[in-house]
Design a protein around this motif. Sequence first.
Motif, PDB file in Angstrom:
ATOM      1  N   ARG A   1      -2.774   5.156   2.779  1.00 45.60           N
ATOM      2  CA  ARG A   1      -3.805   4.210   3.212  1.00 45.60           C
ATOM      3  C   ARG A   1      -4.510   3.544   2.034  1.00 45.60           C
ATOM      4  O   ARG A   1      -5.616   3.011   2.168  1.00 45.60           O
ATOM      5  CB  ARG A   1      -4.821   4.913   4.118  1.00 45.60           C
ATOM      6  N   MET A   2      -3.856   3.585   0.879  1.00 46.20           N
ATOM      7  CA  MET A   2      -4.433   2.986  -0.321  1.00 46.20           C
ATOM      8  C   MET A   2      -3.744   1.665  -0.631  1.00 46.20           C
ATOM      9  O   MET A   2      -2.516   1.606  -0.720  1.00 46.20           O
ATOM     10  CB  MET A   2      -4.290   3.948  -1.513  1.00 46.20           C
ATOM     11  N   ARG A   3      -4.530   0.598  -0.793  1.00 51.04           N
ATOM     12  CA  ARG A   3      -3.978  -0.707  -1.089  1.00 51.04           C
ATOM     13  C   ARG A   3      -3.546  -0.781  -2.554  1.00 51.04           C
ATOM     14  O   ARG A   3      -4.178  -0.192  -3.441  1.00 51.04           O
ATOM     15  CB  ARG A   3      -5.023  -1.801  -0.824  1.00 51.04           C
TER      16      ARG A   3
ATOM     17  N   GLY B   1       0.797  -1.212   0.000  1.00 50.25           N
ATOM     18  CA  GLY B   1       0.000   0.000   0.000  1.00 50.25           C
ATOM     19  C   GLY B   1       0.829   1.260   0.000  1.00 50.25           C
ATOM     20  O   GLY B   1       2.029   1.237   0.305  1.00 50.25           O
TER      21      GLY B   1
ATOM     22  N   ILE C   1      -0.422   5.542  -8.348  1.00 50.11           N
ATOM     23  CA  ILE C   1      -0.536   6.301  -7.097  1.00 50.11           C
ATOM     24  C   ILE C   1       0.675   7.208  -6.895  1.00 50.11           C
ATOM     25  O   ILE C   1       0.537   8.393  -6.560  1.00 50.11           O
ATOM     26  CB  ILE C   1      -0.698   5.352  -5.896  1.00 50.11           C
TER      27      ILE C   1
END
Length: 453
Positions: free
Chosen positions: A417-419, A414, A429
Amino acid sequence: MKKLSLIISTALLSSSLALTTLPVNANLPFAVSGEALPSLSPMLEKVTPAVVLISVKGTHEVKNNVPEAFKFFFGKPGGRGAPQQEQEFRGLGSGVIIDASEGYIVTNNHVISEADEIIVTLKDGRQLEAKKIGSDEYSDIALLQIDHEDLTEIKLANSDNLRVGDFAIAIGSPFGLGQTVTSGIVSALGRTGLNSENYEDFIQTDAAINSGNSGGALVNLRGELIGINTAILGPSGGNVGIGFAIPSSMVNNLVSQIIEFGEVRRGMLGVQGRSVTSDIAKAMELETNQGGFVEQVTPGSAAEEAGIKAGDVITKVNGQMVKSFSELRGKIGSIGAGKKVKITVVRKDGKEKTYKVTLKKSETANVEAESIHRMLEGAELENSNNGKGVDIAEVEKNSPAAIAGLRSGDMIIGVNRMRITNIAELRAILKKQDSVFALNIIRGNSSLYLMIR
């Protein structure tokens, strides 16, 4: 010769006079009937904004030709009187916007190779700095990205459906003159042999291609991309009606891998061989005179597991004819590891058999993390086998990645807090992270966060 010219001129004049004296109600030729003439302009007005000029500059090493015995007199490298070790270069080429929302531009690797700065000039004159996402030397493909909202893209056609004789239009910037359009036909398909080390499966066209056209578009009459113009064959380096383009289907396969992994993660079939010739066909009593003759199947390879044997002649890949071993190599070389392909072979008895083969991963399939984010430089990444993250295969000592705290064997699951589950998601990301971010790491049986600045 003068008499002949006069006869031709007189004939043209007589023809012109005859045309002007036709009755008003005569059936006039289409060209003078008042109707619109057939033109490529409407299609080109839609697609030409997607073809860009690429300007590059950088430095490359120049061989030092000074004999070893005389090097003492030139001082140390870089010192006064020392021969130059690096030389600045500038270059021009073309590129094609294939995804307007992401700003993705396809061009040739040889256009941007070794470039320190890449500037993209749009048709309307706007200039934007481009970022290199990834490239592949052996297929001569590179993917760039620009950040702009108002872009035009070209839709990719399925080049597997091309036929010799189909119309083809080349768009690019030859000799830096500015955007230029030329037309012709598809002269041949499956051309190979320009560079034996490369993966080749070229479209040949007689649409004029010159220096500066490299990386530009070859489109069909619907304005769909059928190829990326790459090379010309000419004794003087100019157009002689023999140009080559990388097929759009091959481009699509390669670009998809670059977007996901940052590089081409080439699949491996695991066969060695040569092109079928009349002599080989006669000696081996083969029922076909073209295809890729399999001399050896690598133990444990995808080919062996599927059932392909030495002595087979590979004639089709996914239903598409293969005329030579080089063409087979080019088609397989653009398909990614883990992909399923249908391989059709002809056995010695003349029977045809089709195998479903899952291509295996090349030994050089890792991704250099620098292509994803500068602070990850020195790490090699690969998608985790369990599909739950990105594995850190190796970390170079004293590199930015090592200083940040990454270790070989870590798995990134991750960002903040993004998987994430793969390299493509990690890239997407991190593209938006300009300052501090946190990597969620699995190390052994522990979960931790590393702050990256």
